[in-house]
Design an enzyme around this catalytic site. Structure first.
Site, PDB file in Angstrom:
ATOM      1  N   GLY A 175       0.816  -1.222   0.000  1.00  0.00           N
ATOM      2  CA  GLY A 175       0.000   0.000   0.000  1.00  0.00           C
ATOM      3  C   GLY A 175       0.844   1.265   0.000  1.00  0.00           C
ATOM      4  N   ALA A 176       2.043   1.176  -0.567  1.00  0.00           N
ATOM      5  CA  ALA A 176       3.001   2.291  -0.476  1.00  0.00           C
ATOM      6  C   ALA A 176       2.537   3.557  -1.188  1.00  0.00           C
ATOM      7  CB  ALA A 176       4.365   1.857  -1.023  1.00  0.00           C
ATOM      8  N   GLY A 221      -0.692   4.599  -1.095  1.00  0.00           N
ATOM      9  CA  GLY A 221      -1.877   5.122  -0.411  1.00  0.00           C
ATOM     10  C   GLY A 221      -1.503   6.256   0.539  1.00  0.00           C
ATOM     11  N   THR A 246      -1.560   6.470   4.008  1.00  0.00           N
ATOM     12  CA  THR A 246      -0.670   6.062   5.103  1.00  0.00           C
ATOM     13  C   THR A 246       0.657   5.550   4.547  1.00  0.00           C
ATOM     14  OG1 THR A 246      -2.488   5.546   6.619  1.00  0.00           O
ATOM     15  CG2 THR A 246      -0.404   4.417   7.006  1.00  0.00           C
ATOM     16  N   GLY A 247       0.572   4.745   3.473  1.00  0.00           N
ATOM     17  CA  GLY A 247       1.782   4.180   2.884  1.00  0.00           C
ATOM     18  C   GLY A 247       2.735   5.264   2.395  1.00  0.00           C
ATOM     19  N   LYS A 261       1.937   1.974 -13.127  1.00  0.00           N
ATOM     20  CA  LYS A 261       1.174   3.176 -12.758  1.00  0.00           C
ATOM     21  C   LYS A 261       2.132   4.326 -12.428  1.00  0.00           C
ATOM     22  CE  LYS A 261      -3.240   1.323 -11.280  1.00  0.00           C
ATOM     23  NZ  LYS A 261      -4.173   1.127 -10.174  1.00  0.00           N
ATOM     24  N   LYS A 301      -9.123  -6.251  11.631  1.00  0.00           N
ATOM     25  CA  LYS A 301      -7.721  -6.014  12.023  1.00  0.00           C
ATOM     26  C   LYS A 301      -7.348  -6.919  13.193  1.00  0.00           C
ATOM     27  CE  LYS A 301      -7.541  -1.311  10.217  1.00  0.00           C
ATOM     28  NZ  LYS A 301      -7.031   0.054  10.364  1.00  0.00           N
TER      29      LYS A 301
END
Lengths: 317, 317
Positions: free
Chosen positions: B7-8, B10, B12-13, B41, B124
């Protein structure tokens, strides 16, 4: 310190009553919370003779009535049957309303993952989640596997009355260590833990002995001079029997064996990883009854079987 | 220290990539785990230009392929969408097989009870239970509520592009404190926490600012000179809207508001009770971006809206 106990006449509850009454460090004022219909039972009258206050409490009844019984109580300890764990929810709610300073839900078992390992351990986790949701001060106490359910059958038959729930079956190759405690010491550990500010809002693993299933059998062979039959079960056999669960008590035993015998969950290392404090670190002076001494007592026929009343009741029925 | 991030690209990422790249104390070698279909991308190519290694990983594919990508990695960090949390199970399994030394599952939110408060917080907790069941070293990091979703609308409209998900609605009387962090600091906290042996197998609450909903609005009124419309919602209104859940994003916001606005869960006190370490205790020298500075930036129009790509995509669709 005023302590109320649910299940004070059960195996764990009795040990806790004994431990609190015997405590030299802290003076405990004990109240047993008893079903209204059980007030006149001989074991309840016995508690009363020993200085334990008796209070009627119907955990399935109105929460306010439970709250009234808990007013002024410092610590509430639950030692409730696996099938009745849902009653810990109203008990916790009442403890919160009454301003109880520490709630000890019924754990008192081996260390294992929180969910998905043992069917009723999930329910204990539900209680803990509820306790944390209502922000009630608490302590979880696990004590490992009892000595009292650890012994195998020996050919002479002299251990038959105290043979453990796993019989002579070993899951895996018997080389996994497991923390064990004499049931009679559970109350001695509890007396220390509930009077200790360091254990508030913590989990504590209180065990006395750490050895493998094979080492248990080796010791008894050495002490008895008898050769013990050992039935080793593979991981696949255990999983197949768990999948086949036809009997809830049998399922519990299989799930316990999977956890402590196959996986090796019931150890101080795994407990620390899960965030538990370990009683040996907290109370290095407390030694507890040694497993070797317990085995000698058992071999000499000096021990009473567990769940005596339940067995008698079953026999009478 | 070799770190792999899911998720780098996003919100938070991205903050975590920035924080690790900027770290002065520890040199991080970063790998972004990216869907095979996303390798080209623009935001992935951007990462590559900044020195981040790109590795294709299909979390829904064979676990062994994920394991191969994680060989030699020290720390795996997951910042995954709420709807994709189930993919953390194969990711954790692969991390275990690859010998990863610390797994950071996707928490990065406000402190709250483990289960029963927010629908995806339960998922979670499922990941955490799985991580603990496979005995994988881990750290849970919660960061409270982001500054970036905290601002109300002001009459002039100058905050419209950065207004928070709660709009101008306050659950309860607005007097409950809530821990908040600038999203841009999340990575700075993470850089400290994952290089710190004290946080292994622990939960950490990293927040910068602690104030009530009313105090947030008071501050913005002071800084802006504008009067903020405040819509107070009772506990009954919140519960009724939660029961009526017609939209999953709306449900999430209501459940968050119930937790931090009504109940007051998102505080260092409750975090400590739940067993969290608090970053302010661990890193007293780290100050983070102040909430007042963030509000000034916002009022001066110097901030980009969150989820810009997602908004553009929605607008295009």
């Amino acid at each position: 310190m005023k302590v109320a106990i649910v299940g004070a006449t059960g195996e764990t509850g009795s040990s806790i009553v004994n431990g609190l009454l015997a405590s030299a460090d802290t003076k405990f004022d004990i109240t047993a919370l008893v079903r209204p219909t059980s007030l006149k039972k001989p074991e309840v009258l016995d508690l009363e003779k020993r200085g334990v206050k008796i209070a009627a409490a119907d955990l399935g009844g109105p929460e306010d009535e439970i709250t009234n019984q808990l007013m002024g109580i410092d610590v509430v300890i639950s030692t409730i049957l696996a099938s009745e764990l849902k009653y810990e929810i109203p008990l916790a709610n009442a403890a919160k309303k009454a301003g109880v300073k520490r709630f000890v839900p019924c754990f008192f078992g081996p260390v294992m993952p929180a969910r998905g390992m043992l069917w009723f351990r999930d329910h204990k986790e539900d209680t803990l989640n509820h306790v944390q949701t209502i922000y009630l001060p608490y302590t979880v106490i696990d004590v490992g596997w009892w000595y009292q359910i650890s012994l195998p059958r020996v050919p002479s038959g002299r251990l038959d009355s105290v043979v453990g729930v796993t019989g002579n079956r070993i899951a895996g190759d018997g080389s996994t260590v497991c923390g064990r405690t004499d049931l009679r010491d559970v109350g001695n550990y509890v007396a220390r833990i509930i009077a200790d500010a360091r254990t508030l809002n913590q989990k504590v693993f209180a065990y006395t002995d750490l050895r493998t299933h094979n080492e248990v059998y080796d010791l008894i062979e050495k002490l008895s001079g008898e050769k013990i039959e050992r039935e080793y079960l593979s991981s696949e056999q255990i999983e197949a029997e768990i999948a086949n669960k036809d009997n809830i008590d049998r399922l519990s035993v299989l799930q316990f064996q999977k956890s402590w015998d196959l996986r090796g969950d019931n150890t101080p290392e795994y407990a620390r990883y899960l965030g538990y404090q370990v009683a040996k670190d907290l109370y290095p002076d407390f030694k507890g009854i040694s497993f070797e001494d317990y085995c000698k007592e058992a071999l000499e026929g000096r021990l009473k079987p567990l769940y005596e009343r339940r067995r008698k009741a079953t026999a009478a029925a």
